[in-house]
Design a protein around this motif. Sequence first.
Motif, PDB file in Angstrom:
ATOM      1  N   LEU A 183      -9.859  66.773 -38.490  1.00 54.31           N
ATOM      2  CA  LEU A 183      -9.562  68.177 -38.789  1.00 54.31           C
ATOM      3  C   LEU A 183      -8.657  68.276 -40.008  1.00 54.31           C
ATOM      4  O   LEU A 183      -7.574  67.703 -40.025  1.00 54.31           O
ATOM      5  CB  LEU A 183      -8.880  68.826 -37.585  1.00 54.31           C
ATOM      6  CG  LEU A 183      -9.695  68.815 -36.287  1.00 54.31           C
ATOM      7  CD1 LEU A 183      -8.897  69.468 -35.162  1.00 54.31           C
ATOM      8  CD2 LEU A 183     -11.025  69.524 -36.476  1.00 54.31           C
ATOM      9  N   VAL A 184      -9.113  68.998 -41.010  1.00 56.01           N
ATOM     10  CA  VAL A 184      -8.238  69.312 -42.142  1.00 56.01           C
ATOM     11  C   VAL A 184      -7.878  70.797 -42.035  1.00 56.01           C
ATOM     12  O   VAL A 184      -8.628  71.580 -41.468  1.00 56.01           O
ATOM     13  CB  VAL A 184      -8.884  68.988 -43.507  1.00 56.01           C
ATOM     14  CG1 VAL A 184      -9.335  67.541 -43.553  1.00 56.01           C
ATOM     15  CG2 VAL A 184     -10.041  69.900 -43.814  1.00 56.01           C
ATOM     16  N   PRO A 185      -6.732  71.176 -42.550  1.00 53.08           N
ATOM     17  CA  PRO A 185      -6.287  72.561 -42.359  1.00 53.08           C
ATOM     18  C   PRO A 185      -7.280  73.578 -42.931  1.00 53.08           C
ATOM     19  O   PRO A 185      -7.822  73.388 -44.020  1.00 53.08           O
ATOM     20  CB  PRO A 185      -4.960  72.617 -43.128  1.00 53.08           C
ATOM     21  CG  PRO A 185      -4.487  71.193 -43.185  1.00 53.08           C
ATOM     22  CD  PRO A 185      -5.731  70.360 -43.252  1.00 53.08           C
ATOM     23  N   THR A 186      -7.482  74.652 -42.177  1.00 48.77           N
ATOM     24  CA  THR A 186      -8.245  75.796 -42.682  1.00 48.77           C
ATOM     25  C   THR A 186      -7.258  76.804 -43.260  1.00 48.77           C
ATOM     26  O   THR A 186      -6.041  76.621 -43.175  1.00 48.77           O
ATOM     27  CB  THR A 186      -9.039  76.482 -41.557  1.00 48.77           C
ATOM     28  OG1 THR A 186      -8.108  77.190 -40.716  1.00 48.77           O
ATOM     29  CG2 THR A 186      -9.815  75.483 -40.716  1.00 48.77           C
ATOM     30  N   VAL A 187      -7.802  77.880 -43.783  1.00 47.48           N
ATOM     31  CA  VAL A 187      -6.931  78.914 -44.361  1.00 47.48           C
ATOM     32  C   VAL A 187      -6.096  79.591 -43.275  1.00 47.48           C
ATOM     33  O   VAL A 187      -5.035  80.152 -43.575  1.00 47.48           O
ATOM     34  CB  VAL A 187      -7.773  79.926 -45.170  1.00 47.48           C
ATOM     35  CG1 VAL A 187      -8.651  80.770 -44.263  1.00 47.48           C
ATOM     36  CG2 VAL A 187      -6.905  80.804 -46.058  1.00 47.48           C
ATOM     37  N   LEU A 188      -6.532  79.506 -42.025  1.00 48.57           N
ATOM     38  CA  LEU A 188      -5.715  80.056 -40.940  1.00 48.57           C
ATOM     39  C   LEU A 188      -4.622  79.085 -40.493  1.00 48.57           C
ATOM     40  O   LEU A 188      -3.764  79.450 -39.690  1.00 48.57           O
ATOM     41  CB  LEU A 188      -6.598  80.441 -39.745  1.00 48.57           C
ATOM     42  CG  LEU A 188      -7.197  81.854 -39.825  1.00 48.57           C
ATOM     43  CD1 LEU A 188      -8.313  82.029 -38.808  1.00 48.57           C
ATOM     44  CD2 LEU A 188      -6.123  82.925 -39.613  1.00 48.57           C
ATOM     45  N   ASP A 189      -4.660  77.867 -40.997  1.00 48.01           N
ATOM     46  CA  ASP A 189      -3.595  76.905 -40.713  1.00 48.01           C
ATOM     47  C   ASP A 189      -2.605  76.825 -41.855  1.00 48.01           C
ATOM     48  O   ASP A 189      -1.503  76.302 -41.694  1.00 48.01           O
ATOM     49  CB  ASP A 189      -4.187  75.504 -40.496  1.00 48.01           C
ATOM     50  CG  ASP A 189      -5.167  75.486 -39.353  1.00 48.01           C
ATOM     51  OD1 ASP A 189      -4.713  75.457 -38.206  1.00 48.01           O
ATOM     52  OD2 ASP A 189      -6.381  75.533 -39.612  1.00 48.01           O
ATOM     53  N   ALA A 190      -3.046  77.287 -43.026  1.00 49.29           N
ATOM     54  CA  ALA A 190      -2.217  77.110 -44.220  1.00 49.29           C
ATOM     55  C   ALA A 190      -1.142  78.185 -44.276  1.00 49.29           C
ATOM     56  O   ALA A 190      -1.421  79.360 -44.058  1.00 49.29           O
ATOM     57  CB  ALA A 190      -3.097  77.183 -45.459  1.00 49.29           C
ATOM     58  N   VAL A 225      -0.051  71.237 -48.502  1.00 46.54           N
ATOM     59  CA  VAL A 225      -0.907  71.465 -47.339  1.00 46.54           C
ATOM     60  C   VAL A 225      -1.548  70.154 -46.863  1.00 46.54           C
ATOM     61  O   VAL A 225      -1.803  69.980 -45.674  1.00 46.54           O
ATOM     62  CB  VAL A 225      -1.939  72.576 -47.634  1.00 46.54           C
ATOM     63  CG1 VAL A 225      -2.953  72.709 -46.510  1.00 46.54           C
ATOM     64  CG2 VAL A 225      -1.204  73.906 -47.821  1.00 46.54           C
ATOM     65  N   MET A 263      -2.561  67.437 -37.691  1.00 48.77           N
ATOM     66  CA  MET A 263      -3.930  67.343 -37.182  1.00 48.77           C
ATOM     67  C   MET A 263      -4.783  66.214 -37.728  1.00 48.77           C
ATOM     68  O   MET A 263      -5.707  65.789 -37.058  1.00 48.77           O
ATOM     69  CB  MET A 263      -4.655  68.674 -37.409  1.00 48.77           C
ATOM     70  CG  MET A 263      -4.747  69.112 -38.853  1.00 48.77           C
ATOM     71  SD  MET A 263      -5.470  70.772 -39.027  1.00 48.77           S
ATOM     72  CE  MET A 263      -4.046  71.809 -38.742  1.00 48.77           C
TER      73      MET A 263
END
Lengths: 293, 795, 158
Positions: free
Chosen positions: B730-737, B701, B709
């Motif tokens: 921006l680091v990935p959120t759980v909605l990006d993972a 991830v 991002m």
Amino acid sequence: MEFLRPGCWEEALAAKAEHPAAVPLAGGTDVMVEINLGHRRPGHLLDLGRIGELSEWEVGEREVRLGACVPYARIVGELGRELPALALASRAVASPQIRNRGGVGGNLGTASPAGDAHPALLAAGAEVEVESVRGARRIPIDEFYTGVKRNALRPDELIKRVHVVRATGPQQFSKVGTRNAMVIAVCSFGLALHPGSRTVRTGIGSAAPTPRRAAEAEAFLAGALAEAGLWESRRAVPPSVAKRFAALAAGACSPIDDVRGTAGHRRHAVGVMARRTFLWAWEAYRNGAEGAA
Amino acid sequence: MGTWTPTAAGLVPAGLTQSAARGGIGESVRRPDGALKVTGAFAYSSDLWHRDMLWGRILRSPHAHARILAVDVSAALALPGVHAVLTHDDLPAAQKTYGLELADTPVLADGVVRHHGEPVALVAADHPETARRAAELIRVDYRELPVVTDEASATAPGAVVLHPDRDDRHAYRAPHPNVLHRQPIVRGDVAAAARRADVVVTGDYEFGMQDQAFLGPESGLAVPAADGGVDLYVATQWLHSDLRQIAPVLGLPEEKVRMTLAGVGGAFGGREDLSMQIHACLLALRTGRPVKIVYSREESFLGHAHRHPARLHYEHGATRDGRLTHVRCRIVLDGGAYASSTAAVVGNAASLGIGPYRVEDVEIEAIGLYTNNPPCGAMRGFGAVQACFAYEAQMDRLAAGLGMDPVELRRINAMRQGDLMPTGQRVDSPAPVAELLRRVRDMPLPPPLDTEDPDIRDLPGGLANTSHGEGIVRGIGYAVGIKNVGFSEGFDDYSTARVRLEVVDGEPVAMVHTAMAEVGQGGVTVHAQIARTELGVEQVTVHPADTQVGSAGSTSASRQTYMTGGAVKNTCGAVRERVFAAGRRRFGGDRPAWGGAGLRLDGGKVVTADGEVLATLAEVLEGEEPIDLELEFRHRPTEPFDPVTGQGFGHVQYSFAAHRAVVDVDVELGLVKVVELACAQDVGRALNPLSVVGQIQGGTVQGLGIALMEEIRVDPATARVLNPSFTDYLVPTVLDAPAVPVDLLELADPHAPYGLRGVGEAPTLSSTPAVLAAVRQATGKALTRVPVRPEHIVD
Amino acid sequence: MMRVGFTVNGVRRTADGVWEGESLLYVLRERMGLPGSKNACEQGECGSCTVRLDGVPVCACLIAAGQAQDREVRTVEGLAEGGEPASVQRAFLDAGAVQCGFCTPGLLVAADELLERDTAPSDADIREALSGNLCRCTGYEKIMDAVRLAAARRREAV
């Protein structure tokens, strides 16, 4: 720094009159950031958290009287039918934690062009009720935003509530960000069909110095829909109409390049969102829906 | 680590004790620090507290390059509650600079600042707000200087030279004083090979500046000691490396700087360089009071070294049947204002620059620059990440040029055990590159997007409601990568473990003491597992990591399980021999089996090779002094790369991972949702499968993050950082993972303890190019830069 | 400077000498000896400081200390039930959802609140509820596993 804790609205107005530079503190999602980061050191913080009426809403015949501090999470959960665009926008605000604290009053007070509530309010139609010890007034939303992070509030005034026109037709909201959650808008778009007045209203976020409507696009669409009798027939909209509406919405932007996006992409994306939100809303209208698509 | 008890003598951390009947290597043992971490009781470096503690703060430069004409601290010092204000002039020792490899970084700016955010002055005060106000009151007069920000400006005629008096070991090889290091690698005859190529593809690629963005901010507590020394509790990756840099600038012998690892909230390379360590010690020694420093997030972004941004030029050639003829490449890494670990990153980028492929004829050049950009150093993947993004893009481009399936092209050219690296090093352990690709390709694909009634949370844009299915195109992409494990190029890489075995209340208990920095990777879990396996005990205590034991080396380069795990295994083996010796002494006369080969410890007993129980550990050790040994462990030696040809046995071990990315792209808005990132990786031996899979998923991830991002944006005109916050970095959120299914391959490396292979970094390499390949397939765009921004997809 | 008093994890606490600009997070961590809520961004962009204020998950860094006056605060230190880890805490351990652990307290508070109002959340529901909590170590897969596990165990226990 002094922490002022008015117990009621009148005390809050008196405090603001006495200390016009006092910074109102509600959800804290803007103000506390500035304090934590050392960007702001107000002489007075004016905590509005104990004024119960600011966290209440009431549905009237024509409008929803929305307290300035009703958190976004409650707008999502409780007002999706009356204020569909605002509820969609509220669900796109930051994170669950922020949605539990922040409210429309804060968005309006900060008046950042990127605030998620603005396009929805512009599209629905709204008036901002502000008050000072001198008296109350209602500022039409179209006249509220006066510049980048500037609004029509006078120094002694506080935002009490927003009178948002109840939806009589489908509404939509979209926002482009470079992450799938917890992101500040690169640009955003709100749209409301008002079948009663045979009008369409829009709101553009983060693609101009202030939130604004796409007036020419609205006028074009109202004309095109009326001309073809589509409000009555509820037939599909010709692609050329949607395309032209999108182009006019994009043309209504005056975006800049910044760290979050380019002017060109903002303009382009507003066009795409305008087309999509309109088609979703129109589809819902064709299916007889009154609320959000 | 663990719970802390403040006492008159300072903070006393407790060890982590775990008792398990099973729980040896190969099992998914739970973390011994887990219970503390889920209850909020685990003491991170920012949680430390001490009576009479002061708060330290660092004043940083707003300019990327400026001369300091004057500093006036009088107003700051006059503020009530301020206990000290320090500038460069207050440094107590002749040594006023530090650095991981080269001591080129001023502790406090010495007349000039070379990057935005460089420390200029220090404050200690009774409250963070007092410290902040005092820092604001320090008056610094700067005269801005021109900045150099890329290869062209740094090597232009008349360019300002950042470090004019270089006499470091790389200087003689550098073509320009603003080139910190250059590593060429030349093998075969590229010109001749290029003539055999039927298809040649070239490409220019750009890799943005990624940040480690660990969540726990840089922080620690320095407590002055009665002996004139200082006790430092800090989150770091390598205690002894810190110590070596800290003591000289404090003017103290190393034994007077006692370091203990505090809880570490992630690292990923970002804690290899010093941050607040020296500053807190200086303030503590000056004020005679404990001093705590906690970076803000903005300060964290400005105050640690990032991943090197890179520009890469590649040329790949192949014959019509898909065999690579040659690769030429040039990799330019921006090291920013100070050296950090740039030279080693250059060595990695060069030596791993063509990826896990067999190519006879190769010309590689990698350079690292000095510029006024933020310093760059270690981050997970360390030079190999940037190269992998580019060479995998090239492999896809080549496949397109050949009209060949991209996975098939990779399979044809995949390296195997026994093949030569461009450095001439023979890969002498399994290299299952083709097998890993086959495995990710054969994993079941996720279901297609539900376009009838999609949940917006599954779509690009997510909750922002940008699409209800329109404009979305699915893409699939593959990539594979190669990463070295451990420190390379002849570095004397070792680790130390102390193991104590004794009988307490009739039960054998082991204690493992190392200086290994547990940064979240799970080393403490594995050490207890190793001790259980090697010593046959149930109860193991992992001692807090500190400098009272020998160096464990860094928690980086995927090396700790290999190196400190290896050290624990090694010391346990020696302890075991002591047990057998004691048993022979006590019982050997009666039982000849004590003299036999193949004795082992199992279930608290000494057991023969045939399974016969000779004695319990309690019987052997009863009345004996505890067995307590501290030993060093080394991996096999490596050698430097030749300065001209780059040839040499430079790396200890290689690790390999492959990814398949499945993405949904909103091609009209340029938004991406990664649906799945399947990974297959050879881990040699999974000592703790749960932890191994967690490492792979986390690394994967992070690779997604730079693909889509994450980027530190630096204004090219001023070299100022534009987005030092979690609002705009921006680091990935759980909605990006995405879903990250993992397929572990376990092919033992005969040179490594238990056959294991370092796992932490390889998945960060191939994740990024796999995502890019998938987005390219969905969009048809060339996309030669990461992170991909929406406008790149749409324009 | 002011005095602030509120209930934390069921216990009435007060703090004196609080600077008016201090956040609830600072008061919890530095004045009340409750450092379980973490300080990672201080601008509401990471969720590490998530606590419940009158039952609602919020970022403690964005609550002015004075705003917590007389309110109920629950932190990660208050999740355990009778000295035993709560089911969501056990699930995080069992699923391998903890690496460095810095995001863990905030995630636990957010996940606990989700499971309190929804015993069978879909994956998308879990993701939405946790979308304000950054984790840099795990890639979130094991966190998803943990919340699914905790939900399943809660349903079994009923």
